[in-house]
Design a protein around this motif. Structure first.
Motif, PDB file in Angstrom:
ATOM      1  N   VAL A   1      16.235 -22.035 -22.111  1.00 30.82           N
ATOM      2  CA  VAL A   1      16.255 -21.421 -23.503  1.00 30.82           C
ATOM      3  C   VAL A   1      14.762 -21.928 -24.397  1.00 30.82           C
ATOM      4  N   LYS A   2      14.312 -22.859 -24.125  1.00 24.17           N
ATOM      5  CA  LYS A   2      13.031 -23.384 -24.828  1.00 24.17           C
ATOM      6  C   LYS A   2      12.205 -24.357 -24.026  1.00 24.17           C
ATOM      7  N   PHE A   3      11.025 -23.862 -23.255  1.00 26.15           N
ATOM      8  CA  PHE A   3      10.524 -24.725 -22.547  1.00 26.15           C
ATOM      9  C   PHE A   3       9.417 -25.545 -23.379  1.00 26.15           C
ATOM     10  N   GLU A   4       9.904 -26.356 -23.815  1.00 28.19           N
ATOM     11  CA  GLU A   4       8.696 -27.397 -24.340  1.00 28.19           C
ATOM     12  C   GLU A   4       9.581 -28.778 -24.653  1.00 28.19           C
ATOM     13  N   HIS A   5       8.635 -29.737 -25.276  1.00 31.95           N
ATOM     14  CA  HIS A   5       8.849 -30.917 -25.495  1.00 31.95           C
ATOM     15  C   HIS A   5       9.754 -30.909 -26.785  1.00 31.95           C
ATOM     16  N   ALA A   6      10.474 -30.194 -27.103  1.00 25.83           N
ATOM     17  CA  ALA A   6      11.584 -29.998 -28.481  1.00 25.83           C
ATOM     18  C   ALA A   6      12.845 -29.340 -27.718  1.00 25.83           C
TER      19      ALA A   6
END
Length: 181
Positions: A100-105
């Motif tokens: 869904v969201k490829f990042e460190h969040a």
């Protein structure tokens, strides 16, 4: 007519992740029962058997990543990391969130570290996608300064690894922690 075996084989990955969560929750529940019933772990297993009884629900691919991490750490004179069952569950969740969201969040905007449910004094996260194997993702991480630093950080004592495949793409997570003293 659909039989139980064809359903199981078509949904094996989902079953493994669900099974891992059930095992974690059952372990947590049993631990609470022991705590509130006044029993101690020493009464259940002799001390020598307690350390040998730690069996983790980890896929072969995820175990390969842990093994490769510990090989890299050994090359640098670092202690091997121990697998933490709660981190395995957290990594599974994070790997699915990366779709869904490829990042460190996280998809809700909170920090990646909120996925960790165990006590820690310091933590780190490595994420990746598109690598087809444990060797390939470890090669990618070891050739990236920040990821390599997490893998080799002397302060870390425990690791969890998550691997999730969605629409033919692999998503990978490593969580590292140091347990409080």
């Amino acid at each position: 007519m659909t039989d139980i075996f064809s359903i199981f084989t078509t949904k094996t990955e989902m079953h493994i992740r669900d099974y891992r969560r059930v095992i974690f929750l059952a372990t947590l529940f049993c631990g609470c029962l022991l705590l509130f019933s006044g029993c101690s772990k020493d009464r259940i297993l002799p001390e020598t058997e307690q350390e040998e009884e730690s069996i983790f629900n980890i896929s072969e691919t995820e175990q390969q990543v842990v093994d490769l991490v510990n090989i890299e750490r050994a090359k640098e004179g670092r202690q091997p990391l121990k697998i933490d069952e709660s981190l395995l569950v957290s990594c599974d969740i994070r790997a699915q969130e990366l779709v869904v969201k490829f990042e460190h969040a996280r998809p809700d905007g909170s920090s990646w570290s909120t996925a960790i449910t165990t006590a820690y004094s310091t933590a780190g996260e490595n994420i990746a996608y598109g690598y087809a194997s444990a060797d390939a993702v470890m090669n990618g991480w070891m050739n990236s300064t920040g990821h390599r630093n997490n893998i080799l950080k002397e302060n870390y004592t425990h690791i969890g690894v998550g691997h999730y495949k969605h629409s033919g793409t692999s998503y990978w997570v490593q969580l590292f922690i140091r347990r409080p003293q």
